[in-house]
Design a protein around this motif. Sequence first.
Motif, PDB file in Angstrom:
ATOM      1  N   TYR A  51      27.879  36.135  44.285  1.00 20.66           N
ATOM      2  CA  TYR A  51      28.903  36.774  43.885  1.00 20.66           C
ATOM      3  C   TYR A  51      29.364  37.198  42.364  1.00 20.66           C
ATOM      4  N   MET A  52      29.603  35.827  41.587  1.00 19.79           N
ATOM      5  CA  MET A  52      29.598  35.666  40.247  1.00 19.79           C
ATOM      6  C   MET A  52      28.463  35.892  39.625  1.00 19.79           C
ATOM      7  N   HIS A  53      28.007  36.763  38.998  1.00 17.96           N
ATOM      8  CA  HIS A  53      26.627  36.693  38.398  1.00 17.96           C
ATOM      9  C   HIS A  53      26.692  37.457  36.968  1.00 17.96           C
ATOM     10  N   LEU A  54      27.169  36.650  36.022  1.00 20.02           N
ATOM     11  CA  LEU A  54      27.551  37.136  34.640  1.00 20.02           C
ATOM     12  C   LEU A  54      26.424  36.736  33.665  1.00 20.02           C
ATOM     13  N   LEU A  55      26.483  37.193  32.686  1.00 20.56           N
ATOM     14  CA  LEU A  55      25.269  37.246  31.596  1.00 20.56           C
ATOM     15  C   LEU A  55      25.970  37.002  30.149  1.00 20.56           C
ATOM     16  N   VAL A  56      25.275  35.757  29.641  1.00 24.57           N
ATOM     17  CA  VAL A  56      25.910  35.581  28.079  1.00 24.57           C
ATOM     18  C   VAL A  56      24.933  35.948  27.324  1.00 24.57           C
ATOM     19  N   VAL A  95      24.697  43.953  35.749  1.00 26.41           N
ATOM     20  CA  VAL A  95      24.702  45.530  36.282  1.00 26.41           C
ATOM     21  C   VAL A  95      24.561  45.897  37.581  1.00 26.41           C
ATOM     22  N   ALA A  96      23.740  44.948  38.031  1.00 26.26           N
ATOM     23  CA  ALA A  96      23.539  44.804  39.584  1.00 26.26           C
ATOM     24  C   ALA A  96      24.736  44.506  40.426  1.00 26.26           C
ATOM     25  N   CYS A  97      24.747  45.193  41.641  1.00 23.70           N
ATOM     26  CA  CYS A  97      25.796  44.973  42.613  1.00 23.70           C
ATOM     27  C   CYS A  97      25.262  43.278  43.150  1.00 23.70           C
ATOM     28  N   HIS A  98      26.290  42.501  43.504  1.00 25.33           N
ATOM     29  CA  HIS A  98      25.937  41.218  44.026  1.00 25.33           C
ATOM     30  C   HIS A  98      25.550  41.304  45.628  1.00 25.33           C
ATOM     31  N   ASP A  99      25.583  42.550  46.353  1.00 23.01           N
ATOM     32  CA  ASP A  99      25.691  42.530  47.793  1.00 23.01           C
ATOM     33  C   ASP A  99      24.019  43.104  48.005  1.00 23.01           C
ATOM     34  N   THR A 100      23.093  42.262  48.738  1.00 31.33           N
ATOM     35  CA  THR A 100      21.846  42.888  48.981  1.00 31.33           C
ATOM     36  C   THR A 100      21.985  43.782  50.142  1.00 31.33           C
ATOM     37  N   ARG A 101      23.076  44.135  50.874  1.00 29.58           N
ATOM     38  CA  ARG A 101      23.170  45.085  51.863  1.00 29.58           C
ATOM     39  C   ARG A 101      23.163  46.450  51.057  1.00 29.58           C
ATOM     40  N   LEU A 102      23.426  46.682  49.973  1.00 27.08           N
ATOM     41  CA  LEU A 102      23.645  47.879  49.201  1.00 27.08           C
ATOM     42  C   LEU A 102      22.190  48.222  48.782  1.00 27.08           C
ATOM     43  N   TYR A 103      21.144  47.164  49.095  1.00 24.67           N
ATOM     44  CA  TYR A 103      19.911  47.474  48.595  1.00 24.67           C
ATOM     45  C   TYR A 103      18.735  47.667  49.629  1.00 24.67           C
ATOM     46  N   ILE A 129      36.684  39.239  35.661  1.00 20.91           N
ATOM     47  CA  ILE A 129      35.283  38.966  36.341  1.00 20.91           C
ATOM     48  C   ILE A 129      35.402  39.720  37.736  1.00 20.91           C
ATOM     49  N   ASN A 130      36.584  39.615  38.652  1.00 22.19           N
ATOM     50  CA  ASN A 130      36.518  40.211  39.961  1.00 22.19           C
ATOM     51  C   ASN A 130      36.445  41.815  39.728  1.00 22.19           C
ATOM     52  N   ARG A 131      37.051  42.222  38.749  1.00 24.10           N
ATOM     53  CA  ARG A 131      37.197  43.637  38.130  1.00 24.10           C
ATOM     54  C   ARG A 131      35.999  44.201  37.989  1.00 24.10           C
ATOM     55  N   ALA A 132      35.170  43.394  37.279  1.00 25.47           N
ATOM     56  CA  ALA A 132      33.634  43.876  36.785  1.00 25.47           C
ATOM     57  C   ALA A 132      32.951  43.839  38.144  1.00 25.47           C
ATOM     58  N   ILE A 133      33.119  42.749  38.963  1.00 26.47           N
ATOM     59  CA  ILE A 133      31.951  42.687  40.102  1.00 26.47           C
ATOM     60  C   ILE A 133      32.454  43.852  40.928  1.00 26.47           C
TER      61      ILE A 133
END
Length: 298
Positions: free
Chosen positions: A131-136, A104-112, A174-178
């Motif tokens: 950049y891709m951080h998925l969870l199973v 659920v978190a964005c991959h980019d630290t600049r937004l935090y 994946i890219n859309r979810a990111i």
Amino acid sequence: MSLSLSTNMSILFTDHVHEFRRLRAEFWNTPGVHEELKAYEACDNDHEYKILKGLVPKPLVGRVTNDFGPAWQKSDTFFTDFPTHNVPQRVLSSTEHSHIICNVACHDTRLYSSDVDPSSSDKTAAAGMSYMHLLVIPSSKVYNAVSHLNPDLITEMKTHFWDFWVRDDSINKINRAIHDAMERRYAEVADAYQRNDNSTAPRRLAHLDAVMEECRISAVNFANTLRATRNSVDVVYGFHSHPHHSVGHLHMHVLLADPLFRTNSTLAHDRKTLSFEAVEHVLGAEEAESKSYGIRHC
């Protein structure tokens, strides 16, 4: 204990095995843990949970979040019955036993960072790990790797990911979810500016827009690189074991290990990430030992 995602995880295999065994022993030796785990698995909403971590925060119990699904219960986590609490787009793939979702978190630290976060505090550790951080996640209610006894489930989770990964539509999904996670973070921050202080909102929004433009550009570059290198990228799998986890529902992190894909992501959680191979080895060894004594794990 340290995990370098830019290094072959097998180098640290022995250390991870020892650490996972230590954490499992600590968990199962905690007084009252057997009773609490039974209550959790039985969805007992009357139990007072004092040992298990990462359940839905008490202020959210009885409420519906995301304007979707049933109200949260006391024994729930944010991954409990995930498809019923989230819009269909949040689930990238499902089998009978597991779901693949995007962090659920964005991959980019600049937004935090402190200059962007509404609290003006450094929240970069809340960003994704690549950049891709998925969870199973399992569809059944399983607390954590330290409490789990059957290696077949995590093997299925990894197999599920690979079956999804080789599908023609996987990279676009994946890219859309990111992208969606990044845009949600932008909207969340912008809304908070307006709620917190209208006098400073225009200035902060202008800065946010400038940062967001940089984030969008780099995300497009990452997306294109991922499309071009899918067959050669280094994908790693790991677990955050109790008590070093955030959500009290078993979840396997799936990350891109290449430093390029981690350029703007947090490294704060590398230390607590234990490799899939180590967890699988320990669970498999324990199951084999149990079978030799005629004990069957469910």
